[in-house]
Design a protein around this motif. Structure first.
Motif, mmCIF file in Angstrom:
data_model
loop_
_atom_site.group_PDB
_atom_site.id
_atom_site.type_symbol
_atom_site.label_atom_id
_atom_site.label_comp_id
_atom_site.label_asym_id
_atom_site.label_seq_id
_atom_site.Cartn_x
_atom_site.Cartn_y
_atom_site.Cartn_z
ATOM 1 N N GLY A 37 33.155 16.497 50.423
ATOM 2 C CA GLY A 37 31.937 15.735 50.653
ATOM 3 C C GLY A 37 30.675 16.548 50.798
ATOM 4 O O GLY A 37 29.602 15.996 51.054
ATOM 5 N N ASP A 38 30.772 17.874 50.655
ATOM 6 C CA ASP A 38 29.566 18.696 50.724
ATOM 7 C C ASP A 38 29.511 19.608 49.503
ATOM 8 O O ASP A 38 30.478 19.744 48.771
ATOM 9 C CB ASP A 38 29.506 19.516 52.021
ATOM 10 C CG ASP A 38 30.715 20.421 52.216
ATOM 11 O OD1 ASP A 38 31.432 20.683 51.230
ATOM 12 O OD2 ASP A 38 30.951 20.869 53.347
ATOM 13 N N SER A 39 28.370 20.212 49.282
ATOM 14 C CA SER A 39 28.274 21.189 48.208
ATOM 15 C C SER A 39 28.828 22.511 48.709
ATOM 16 O O SER A 39 28.717 22.831 49.901
ATOM 17 C CB SER A 39 26.827 21.363 47.745
ATOM 18 O OG SER A 39 26.024 21.884 48.787
ATOM 19 N N VAL A 40 29.413 23.280 47.825
ATOM 20 C CA VAL A 40 30.111 24.493 48.245
ATOM 21 C C VAL A 40 29.172 25.479 48.932
ATOM 22 O O VAL A 40 29.572 26.212 49.828
ATOM 23 C CB VAL A 40 30.837 25.137 47.040
ATOM 24 C CG1 VAL A 40 29.853 25.725 46.051
ATOM 25 C CG2 VAL A 40 31.828 26.188 47.501
ATOM 26 N N GLY A 41 27.896 25.504 48.530
ATOM 27 C CA GLY A 41 26.958 26.441 49.137
ATOM 28 C C GLY A 41 25.919 25.794 50.025
ATOM 29 O O GLY A 41 24.952 26.439 50.429
ATOM 30 N N GLY A 42 26.122 24.516 50.350
ATOM 31 C CA GLY A 42 25.136 23.821 51.170
ATOM 32 C C GLY A 42 25.056 24.399 52.573
ATOM 33 O O GLY A 42 26.040 24.415 53.305
ATOM 34 N N GLN A 43 23.875 24.868 52.962
ATOM 35 C CA GLN A 43 23.719 25.523 54.266
ATOM 36 C C GLN A 43 23.871 24.505 55.384
ATOM 37 O O GLN A 43 23.336 23.397 55.310
ATOM 38 C CB GLN A 43 22.359 26.214 54.345
ATOM 39 C CG GLN A 43 22.233 27.144 55.540
ATOM 40 C CD GLN A 43 21.023 28.056 55.428
ATOM 41 O OE1 GLN A 43 20.707 28.547 54.342
ATOM 42 N NE2 GLN A 43 20.346 28.288 56.536
ATOM 43 N N GLN A 44 24.591 24.860 56.440
ATOM 44 C CA GLN A 44 24.910 23.920 57.517
ATOM 45 C C GLN A 44 24.321 24.313 58.867
ATOM 46 O O GLN A 44 24.396 23.531 59.821
ATOM 47 C CB GLN A 44 26.435 23.772 57.627
ATOM 48 C CG GLN A 44 27.048 23.160 56.372
ATOM 49 C CD GLN A 44 28.540 22.897 56.496
ATOM 50 O OE1 GLN A 44 29.196 23.423 57.382
ATOM 51 N NE2 GLN A 44 29.075 22.080 55.600
ATOM 52 N N LEU A 45 23.790 25.506 58.977
ATOM 53 C CA LEU A 45 23.136 25.953 60.207
ATOM 54 C C LEU A 45 21.842 26.662 59.838
ATOM 55 O O LEU A 45 21.759 27.333 58.804
ATOM 56 C CB LEU A 45 24.033 26.917 61.000
ATOM 57 C CG LEU A 45 25.317 26.352 61.592
ATOM 58 C CD1 LEU A 45 26.234 27.481 62.045
ATOM 59 C CD2 LEU A 45 25.010 25.427 62.763
ATOM 60 N N ALA A 105 31.935 36.047 62.792
ATOM 61 C CA ALA A 105 32.191 35.894 61.358
ATOM 62 C C ALA A 105 31.561 34.592 60.876
ATOM 63 O O ALA A 105 31.507 33.613 61.618
ATOM 64 C CB ALA A 105 33.700 35.869 61.089
ATOM 65 N N ALA A 106 31.095 34.597 59.633
ATOM 66 C CA ALA A 106 30.535 33.385 59.053
ATOM 67 C C ALA A 106 31.209 33.075 57.727
ATOM 68 O O ALA A 106 31.209 33.915 56.818
ATOM 69 C CB ALA A 106 29.027 33.521 58.842
ATOM 70 N N HIS A 107 31.803 31.894 57.635
ATOM 71 C CA HIS A 107 32.201 31.350 56.343
ATOM 72 C C HIS A 107 30.911 31.053 55.593
ATOM 73 O O HIS A 107 30.068 30.289 56.082
ATOM 74 C CB HIS A 107 33.018 30.074 56.579
ATOM 75 C CG HIS A 107 33.097 29.163 55.396
ATOM 76 N ND1 HIS A 107 34.238 29.017 54.648
ATOM 77 C CD2 HIS A 107 32.164 28.338 54.836
ATOM 78 C CE1 HIS A 107 34.018 28.144 53.682
ATOM 79 N NE2 HIS A 107 32.772 27.718 53.771
ATOM 80 N N ALA A 108 30.723 31.665 54.420
ATOM 81 C CA ALA A 108 29.460 31.454 53.715
ATOM 82 C C ALA A 108 29.642 31.573 52.210
ATOM 83 O O ALA A 108 30.113 32.593 51.704
ATOM 84 C CB ALA A 108 28.401 32.453 54.192
ATOM 85 N N HIS A 109 29.275 30.515 51.504
ATOM 86 C CA HIS A 109 29.116 30.517 50.056
ATOM 87 C C HIS A 109 27.639 30.255 49.771
ATOM 88 O O HIS A 109 26.952 29.608 50.564
ATOM 89 C CB HIS A 109 29.941 29.407 49.406
ATOM 90 C CG HIS A 109 31.425 29.544 49.549
ATOM 91 N ND1 HIS A 109 32.156 30.442 48.813
ATOM 92 C CD2 HIS A 109 32.307 28.893 50.339
ATOM 93 C CE1 HIS A 109 33.433 30.332 49.123
ATOM 94 N NE2 HIS A 109 33.563 29.400 50.053
ATOM 95 N N GLY A 110 27.161 30.715 48.625
ATOM 96 C CA GLY A 110 25.781 30.436 48.248
ATOM 97 C C GLY A 110 24.839 31.499 48.773
ATOM 98 O O GLY A 110 24.930 31.922 49.934
ATOM 99 N N ASP A 111 23.940 31.936 47.930
ATOM 100 C CA ASP A 111 23.087 33.072 48.258
ATOM 101 C C ASP A 111 22.255 32.837 49.513
ATOM 102 O O ASP A 111 22.149 33.715 50.371
ATOM 103 C CB ASP A 111 22.176 33.398 47.068
ATOM 104 C CG ASP A 111 21.380 34.671 47.271
ATOM 105 O OD1 ASP A 111 21.999 35.720 47.537
ATOM 106 O OD2 ASP A 111 20.142 34.612 47.189
#
Length: 228
Positions: free
Chosen positions: A23-31, A51-57
């Motif tokens: 339901g979200d975009s793979v790189g959509g920032q959440q914080l 640690a941060a799970h992070a996709h997207g530049d």
């Protein structure tokens, strides 16, 4: 603070969406940057790593600027973000074997089509980011993303790390001494020496000459005692 009180040693956040989060975009920032910075500052005051799970530049860059210690997945990242990670000595913890397994098994293990589509979108880009990050001198870690593929197959990651730019010794260090450094656990793990835990795997041969040897473990030593 509450998590630390009850024994947590590392804090992990989701800076962005992900492959398996529906339901979200793979790189959509959440914080936001401010939220990530507060998390990092509070954890560091308690001597915990973050640690941060992070996709997207954008999400990756924001996590680095916030002072997060390790970036999990890190796909994709621009050359500018990779340069920033190298300058700040932010660890990239990249699970580049996953792509093979996820795409090979498809929906057979219950993976949603949405997740497969996301993996197809970022899998190659993640490996290309890994390659550029190694060349740029970003400190790198061995990431298995445990549970996405069967436990015991994590050794297959080594060959992918070598295929995409590391030497076998660099890949081995990413899983041992570098991992200990990133977690601030060099007094306990990461090397074979007096006073450390004595957790060792043994293989028949020299993995510096053939890193796929690490996929075939001959013996496991836990706390100095051989176990099956």
């Amino acid at each position: 603070r509450w998590l630390h009180k009850y024994g947590a040693q590392v804090i992990k956040i989701c800076a962005t969406g992900g492959v398996f989060s529906l339901g979200d975009s793979v790189g959509g920032q959440q914080l936001t940057l401010e939220e990530m910075k507060v998390i990092a500052d509070e954890a560091h005051m308690l001597d915990m790593r973050v640690a941060a799970h992070a996709h997207g530049d954008e999400g990756i860059r924001t996590a680095i600027l916030a002072g997060i210690d390790t970036i999990d997945h890190a796909s994709p990242a621009s050359d500018e973000t990779i340069k920033l990670a190298a300058q700040r000595r932010t660890w990239f913890d990249m699970d580049i074997y996953n792509d093979d397994y996820i795409l090979a098994t498809g929906t057979a293990n219950g993976t949603e089509q949405e997740s497969l589509d996301k993996e197809k979108e970022i899998g190659l880009k993640q490996r290309q980011t890994f390659q550029r990050a190694v060349r740029a001198g970003v400190p790198m870690l061995f990431g298995s993303d445990a549970g996405v593929y069967p436990h015991g197959d994590n050794g297959k990651q080594f060959a992918k790390m070598v295929q995409w730019g590391m030497t076998p010794l660099q890949a081995i260090r990413a899983a041992t001494s570098s991992a200990a450094e990133a977690l601030d656990k060099t007094a306990d793990v990461g090397a074979i020496s007096v006073g450390r835990y004595g957790d060792i795997v043994a293989v028949a041969g020299d993995p510096r000459s053939g890193v796929t040897l690490l996929e075939h473990v001959s013996a496991v030593i836990k706390g100095g005692v051989r176990v099956k």
